[in-house]
Write a protein that holds these residues in place. Structure first.
Motif, PDB file in Angstrom:
ATOM      1  N   LYS A 246       0.840  -1.208   0.000  1.00 20.67           N
ATOM      2  CA  LYS A 246       0.000   0.000   0.000  1.00 20.67           C
ATOM      3  C   LYS A 246       0.877   1.261   0.000  1.00 20.67           C
ATOM      4  CE  LYS A 246      -4.360   0.743   0.642  1.00 20.67           C
ATOM      5  NZ  LYS A 246      -5.583   0.018   0.925  1.00 20.67           N
ATOM      6  N   VAL A 247       2.015   1.161   0.663  1.00 13.11           N
ATOM      7  CA  VAL A 247       2.884   2.334   0.783  1.00 13.11           C
ATOM      8  C   VAL A 247       3.750   2.545  -0.463  1.00 13.11           C
ATOM      9  CG1 VAL A 247       4.753   3.367   2.153  1.00 13.11           C
ATOM     10  CG2 VAL A 247       2.942   2.099   3.298  1.00 13.11           C
ATOM     11  N   VAL A 248       4.291   1.475  -1.023  1.00 13.83           N
ATOM     12  CA  VAL A 248       5.269   1.662  -2.104  1.00 13.83           C
ATOM     13  C   VAL A 248       4.728   1.368  -3.505  1.00 13.83           C
ATOM     14  CG1 VAL A 248       7.293   1.244  -0.623  1.00 13.83           C
ATOM     15  CG2 VAL A 248       6.229  -0.680  -1.821  1.00 13.83           C
ATOM     16  N   SER A 249       3.591   0.692  -3.608  1.00 15.49           N
ATOM     17  CA  SER A 249       3.102   0.313  -4.942  1.00 15.49           C
ATOM     18  C   SER A 249       1.940   1.202  -5.380  1.00 15.49           C
ATOM     19  CB  SER A 249       2.644  -1.146  -4.942  1.00 15.49           C
ATOM     20  OG  SER A 249       3.675  -1.999  -4.501  1.00 15.49           O
ATOM     21  N   THR A 250       1.550   1.075  -6.644  1.00  9.72           N
ATOM     22  CA  THR A 250       0.381   1.826  -7.122  1.00  9.72           C
ATOM     23  C   THR A 250      -0.891   1.137  -6.644  1.00  9.72           C
ATOM     24  OG1 THR A 250       0.165   0.516  -9.139  1.00  9.72           O
ATOM     25  CG2 THR A 250       1.616   2.451  -9.254  1.00  9.72           C
ATOM     26  N   ASP A 251      -2.000   1.869  -6.698  1.00  6.84           N
ATOM     27  CA  ASP A 251      -3.293   1.289  -6.306  1.00  6.84           C
ATOM     28  C   ASP A 251      -3.631   0.090  -7.179  1.00  6.84           C
ATOM     29  OD1 ASP A 251      -3.501   3.198  -4.417  1.00  6.84           O
ATOM     30  OD2 ASP A 251      -5.002   4.422  -5.476  1.00  6.84           O
ATOM     31  N   ASP A 252      -3.330   0.218  -8.483  1.00  2.75           N
ATOM     32  CA  ASP A 252      -3.623  -0.882  -9.404  1.00  2.75           C
ATOM     33  C   ASP A 252      -2.915  -2.162  -8.993  1.00  2.75           C
ATOM     34  OD1 ASP A 252      -5.286   0.619 -10.883  1.00  2.75           O
ATOM     35  OD2 ASP A 252      -3.891   0.976 -12.557  1.00  2.75           O
ATOM     36  N   THR A 253      -1.658  -2.035  -8.680  1.00  2.00           N
ATOM     37  CA  THR A 253      -0.883  -3.200  -8.266  1.00  2.00           C
ATOM     38  C   THR A 253      -1.472  -3.813  -7.009  1.00  2.00           C
ATOM     39  OG1 THR A 253       1.103  -2.235  -9.203  1.00  2.00           O
ATOM     40  CG2 THR A 253       1.424  -3.966  -7.570  1.00  2.00           C
ATOM     41  N   TYR A 254      -1.751  -2.933  -6.053  1.00  2.00           N
ATOM     42  CA  TYR A 254      -2.321  -3.404  -4.785  1.00  2.00           C
ATOM     43  C   TYR A 254      -3.625  -4.158  -5.030  1.00  2.00           C
ATOM     44  CZ  TYR A 254      -4.310  -3.366  -0.105  1.00  2.00           C
ATOM     45  OH  TYR A 254      -4.870  -3.746   1.085  1.00  2.00           O
ATOM     46  N   ASN A 255      -4.503  -3.549  -5.820  1.00  2.00           N
ATOM     47  CA  ASN A 255      -5.810  -4.169  -6.078  1.00  2.00           C
ATOM     48  C   ASN A 255      -5.668  -5.492  -6.826  1.00  2.00           C
ATOM     49  OD1 ASN A 255      -7.125  -2.099  -4.806  1.00  2.00           O
ATOM     50  ND2 ASN A 255      -7.382  -0.883  -6.687  1.00  2.00           N
ATOM     51  N   HIS A 256      -4.732  -5.515  -7.753  1.00  2.00           N
ATOM     52  CA  HIS A 256      -4.476  -6.730  -8.515  1.00  2.00           C
ATOM     53  C   HIS A 256      -4.156  -7.902  -7.576  1.00  2.00           C
ATOM     54  CE1 HIS A 256      -2.829  -9.383 -11.598  1.00  2.00           C
ATOM     55  NE2 HIS A 256      -1.691  -9.444 -10.920  1.00  2.00           N
ATOM     56  N   PHE A 257      -3.214  -7.698  -6.683  1.00  2.00           N
ATOM     57  CA  PHE A 257      -2.824  -8.796  -5.789  1.00  2.00           C
ATOM     58  C   PHE A 257      -3.882  -9.079  -4.729  1.00  2.00           C
ATOM     59  CE2 PHE A 257       1.282  -7.875  -7.714  1.00  2.00           C
ATOM     60  CZ  PHE A 257       1.725  -9.155  -7.972  1.00  2.00           C
ATOM     61  N   ASN A 258      -4.575  -8.038  -4.342  1.00  2.95           N
ATOM     62  CA  ASN A 258      -5.642  -8.225  -3.368  1.00  2.95           C
ATOM     63  C   ASN A 258      -6.753  -9.105  -3.960  1.00  2.95           C
ATOM     64  OD1 ASN A 258      -6.590  -7.755  -0.749  1.00  2.95           O
ATOM     65  ND2 ASN A 258      -7.983  -6.135  -1.488  1.00  2.95           N
ATOM     66  N   ASN A 259      -7.066  -8.849  -5.231  1.00  2.65           N
ATOM     67  CA  ASN A 259      -8.068  -9.685  -5.902  1.00  2.65           C
ATOM     68  C   ASN A 259      -7.604 -11.123  -6.022  1.00  2.65           C
ATOM     69  OD1 ASN A 259      -9.959  -7.710  -6.254  1.00  2.65           O
ATOM     70  ND2 ASN A 259      -9.146  -7.043  -8.256  1.00  2.65           N
ATOM     71  N   GLN A 265      -6.103 -17.167  -5.846  1.00  4.34           N
ATOM     72  CA  GLN A 265      -5.190 -17.485  -6.958  1.00  4.34           C
ATOM     73  C   GLN A 265      -3.801 -16.901  -6.725  1.00  4.34           C
ATOM     74  OE1 GLN A 265      -7.165 -16.889 -10.962  1.00  4.34           O
ATOM     75  NE2 GLN A 265      -8.566 -15.763  -9.643  1.00  4.34           N
ATOM     76  N   ILE A 266      -3.588 -16.359  -5.538  1.00  2.43           N
ATOM     77  CA  ILE A 266      -2.340 -15.642  -5.300  1.00  2.43           C
ATOM     78  C   ILE A 266      -1.139 -16.578  -5.299  1.00  2.43           C
ATOM     79  CG2 ILE A 266      -2.437 -15.816  -2.770  1.00  2.43           C
ATOM     80  CD1 ILE A 266      -1.546 -12.558  -3.503  1.00  2.43           C
ATOM     81  N   ARG A 267      -0.040 -16.052  -5.878  1.00  3.14           N
ATOM     82  CA  ARG A 267       1.250 -16.744  -5.735  1.00  3.14           C
ATOM     83  C   ARG A 267       2.169 -15.778  -5.027  1.00  3.14           C
ATOM     84  NH1 ARG A 267       1.945 -19.155 -11.616  1.00  3.14           N
ATOM     85  NH2 ARG A 267       3.865 -17.949 -11.382  1.00  3.14           N
ATOM     86  N   TYR A 268       2.541 -16.159  -3.802  1.00  3.36           N
ATOM     87  CA  TYR A 268       3.302 -15.231  -2.969  1.00  3.36           C
ATOM     88  C   TYR A 268       4.618 -14.824  -3.609  1.00  3.36           C
ATOM     89  CZ  TYR A 268       0.004 -16.082   0.836  1.00  3.36           C
ATOM     90  OH  TYR A 268      -1.119 -16.164   1.601  1.00  3.36           O
ATOM     91  N   GLY A 269       5.211 -15.730  -4.370  1.00  2.00           N
ATOM     92  CA  GLY A 269       6.471 -15.405  -5.051  1.00  2.00           C
ATOM     93  C   GLY A 269       6.305 -14.198  -5.959  1.00  2.00           C
ATOM     94  N   ASP A 270       5.191 -14.178  -6.697  1.00  2.56           N
ATOM     95  CA  ASP A 270       4.928 -13.044  -7.592  1.00  2.56           C
ATOM     96  C   ASP A 270       4.702 -11.759  -6.809  1.00  2.56           C
ATOM     97  OD1 ASP A 270       5.073 -14.889  -9.583  1.00  2.56           O
ATOM     98  OD2 ASP A 270       2.894 -14.996  -9.945  1.00  2.56           O
ATOM     99  N   LEU A 271       3.941 -11.892  -5.745  1.00  7.26           N
ATOM    100  CA  LEU A 271       3.661 -10.721  -4.902  1.00  7.26           C
ATOM    101  C   LEU A 271       4.947 -10.136  -4.341  1.00  7.26           C
ATOM    102  CD1 LEU A 271       1.102  -9.513  -2.713  1.00  7.26           C
ATOM    103  CD2 LEU A 271       2.828 -10.560  -1.293  1.00  7.26           C
ATOM    104  N   LYS A 272       5.812 -11.012  -3.867  1.00  5.98           N
ATOM    105  CA  LYS A 272       7.062 -10.528  -3.279  1.00  5.98           C
ATOM    106  C   LYS A 272       7.966  -9.901  -4.318  1.00  5.98           C
ATOM    107  CE  LYS A 272       7.479 -14.024   0.332  1.00  5.98           C
ATOM    108  NZ  LYS A 272       8.494 -14.961   0.848  1.00  5.98           N
ATOM    109  N   LYS A 273       7.992 -10.505  -5.491  1.00  5.07           N
ATOM    110  CA  LYS A 273       8.828  -9.948  -6.565  1.00  5.07           C
ATOM    111  C   LYS A 273       8.380  -8.528  -6.881  1.00  5.07           C
ATOM    112  CE  LYS A 273      10.555 -13.718  -9.145  1.00  5.07           C
ATOM    113  NZ  LYS A 273       9.891 -14.786  -9.850  1.00  5.07           N
ATOM    114  N   GLN A 274       7.065  -8.369  -7.014  1.00  3.43           N
ATOM    115  CA  GLN A 274       6.509  -7.047  -7.314  1.00  3.43           C
ATOM    116  C   GLN A 274       6.805  -6.058  -6.177  1.00  3.43           C
ATOM    117  OE1 GLN A 274       4.599  -6.198 -10.200  1.00  3.43           O
ATOM    118  NE2 GLN A 274       4.936  -4.124  -9.433  1.00  3.43           N
ATOM    119  N   LEU A 275       6.583  -6.525  -4.952  1.00  2.00           N
ATOM    120  CA  LEU A 275       6.819  -5.667  -3.784  1.00  2.00           C
ATOM    121  C   LEU A 275       8.279  -5.214  -3.746  1.00  2.00           C
ATOM    122  CD1 LEU A 275       5.843  -4.398  -1.123  1.00  2.00           C
ATOM    123  CD2 LEU A 275       6.309  -6.584   0.009  1.00  2.00           C
TER     124      LEU A 275
END
Ligand code: TRP
Length: 331
Positions: A246-259, A265-275
């Motif tokens: 929420k602090v470092v990413s765009t709203d779109d990115t946040y919403n994407h992973f939140n969805n 369907q989340i893959r934590y590896g992808d989330l962490k890479k993006q973060l």
């Protein structure tokens, strides 16, 4: 305009938690108050640093605060040991600081317990030096957290005692204050509490961390086995990653992973890479400034001199009035 004083520990590089929390407040505060921010290098002598560690630590703190946006023209940013008047006032205050009350200070007892072989007088009188730091500029506001509340109370005690002894109202009372809105919560990477250096290596992302180090730390962050029902509440360690996002990413990115989380369907590896990439991006301008300023010794020396001049002007006035009050008068 009210005066604010804050002492910055001279050890400890800044992490994202400091940056999005205290530092952002300092940056706003410098426009609204008469601010004195100083690097507490005298206090650090209680732990006997080597000369090169001491100098290196002070430099790092100065560089990072400047890089983060403290403006030496707006605020007075200085190095405590550049203002010998502080040490002089400390000596006077020590004459009216009593062994019993100093021994009762929580921070003193904690340090004695942690380092029973180094119970020096500087440790005992740490709150007296801190009081001198504050009242030397007649500050009324001190932006510190709960852990410093007792020190502030002692600063009021020492100032009031001086006033009473010499029957005047010379020193105003300083109080802890929290500036602005509630601080943004910046959790650490260990899945437990907030970001902090005492929580162990890897928990904090430092402003000076290289992109490689940031990636490594984020990839090591704790996660769980994944959501088992749709829209379920996130456990702490996962919520933390989202809070950071929420602090470092765009709203779109946040919403994407939140969805993705909510639909399992989340893959934590992808989330962490993006973060990690977003953290690298968010910190890039500061990282660049840190290295520019660290290499510009002319600028650093100019800033240190400017700060010392401004701080000494205020400190000299106080100490000369204090000397007069005490009865040190010239013939
Ligand atoms: N004791 C403070 C800390 O541990 C640092 C400090 C020293 C300070 N002198 C101060 C803070 C004066 C505010 C005002 O963080």
């Amino acid at each position: 305009m009210e005066t604010v004083v804050s002492g910055i520990r001279s050890t400890g590089k800044l992490h994202l938690g400091n940056y999005y929390g205290a530092i952002q407040n300092f940056i706003k505060m410098q426009h609204e108050y008469n601010c004195y921010f100083f690097i507490a290098d005298l206090h650090s002598l209680t732990t006997h640093p080597t000369p090169s560690d001491l100098h290196g630590n002070v430099k790092q703190v100065l560089v990072e605060y400047l890089a983060a946006g403290i403006d030496p023209e707006q605020a007075t940013i200085y190095i405590q040991s550049d203002v010998p008047e502080v040490a002089e006032l400390y000596l006077y205050l020590n004459m009216n600081a009593y062994l019993g009350e100093l021994e009762r200070a929580t921070s003193f007892k904690d340090k004695v317990r942690a380092n029973p072989d180094n119970v020096n007088a500087g440790l005992l009188t740490y709150p007296v030096l801190m009081a001198a730091d504050i009242i030397i500029h007649k500050a009324t506001k001190v932006p510190v957290g709960k852990d410093q509340e007792q020190h502030l109370e002692m600063a009021r005690t020492f100032g009031n005692r001086f006033n009473r002894l010499y029957d005047n109202e010379y020193f105003p009372e300083p109080y802890a204050f929290s500036y602005g809105d509630k601080l943004v919560k910046i959790p650490g990477l260990d899945g437990k509490g907030k970001m902090g250096k005492s929580e162990g290596e890897g928990n904090a992302i430092y402003l000076s961390d290289s992109p490689e180090v940031i990636r490594k730390k984020v990839m090591k962050a704790v996660t769980d086995g994944g959501p088992t029902t749709e829209n379920q509440q996130k456990p702490d360690e996962i919520q933390n990653l989202f809070d950071l996002m929420k602090v470092v990413s765009t709203d779109d990115t946040y919403n994407h992973f939140n969805n993705l989380y909510n639909t399992m369907q989340i893959r934590y590896g992808d989330l962490k890479k993006q973060l990690a990439e977003d953290m690298v991006l968010a910190t890039a301008p500061i990282r660049e400034k840190i290295s520019d300023i660290a290499n510009d010794s002319e600028y650093l020396s100019r800033v240190a001199r400017l700060g010392a001049d401004k701080a000494r002007e205020s400190a000299r006035k106080t100490v000369s009035e204090v000397r007069e009050i005490i009865g040190f008068r010239s013939f």
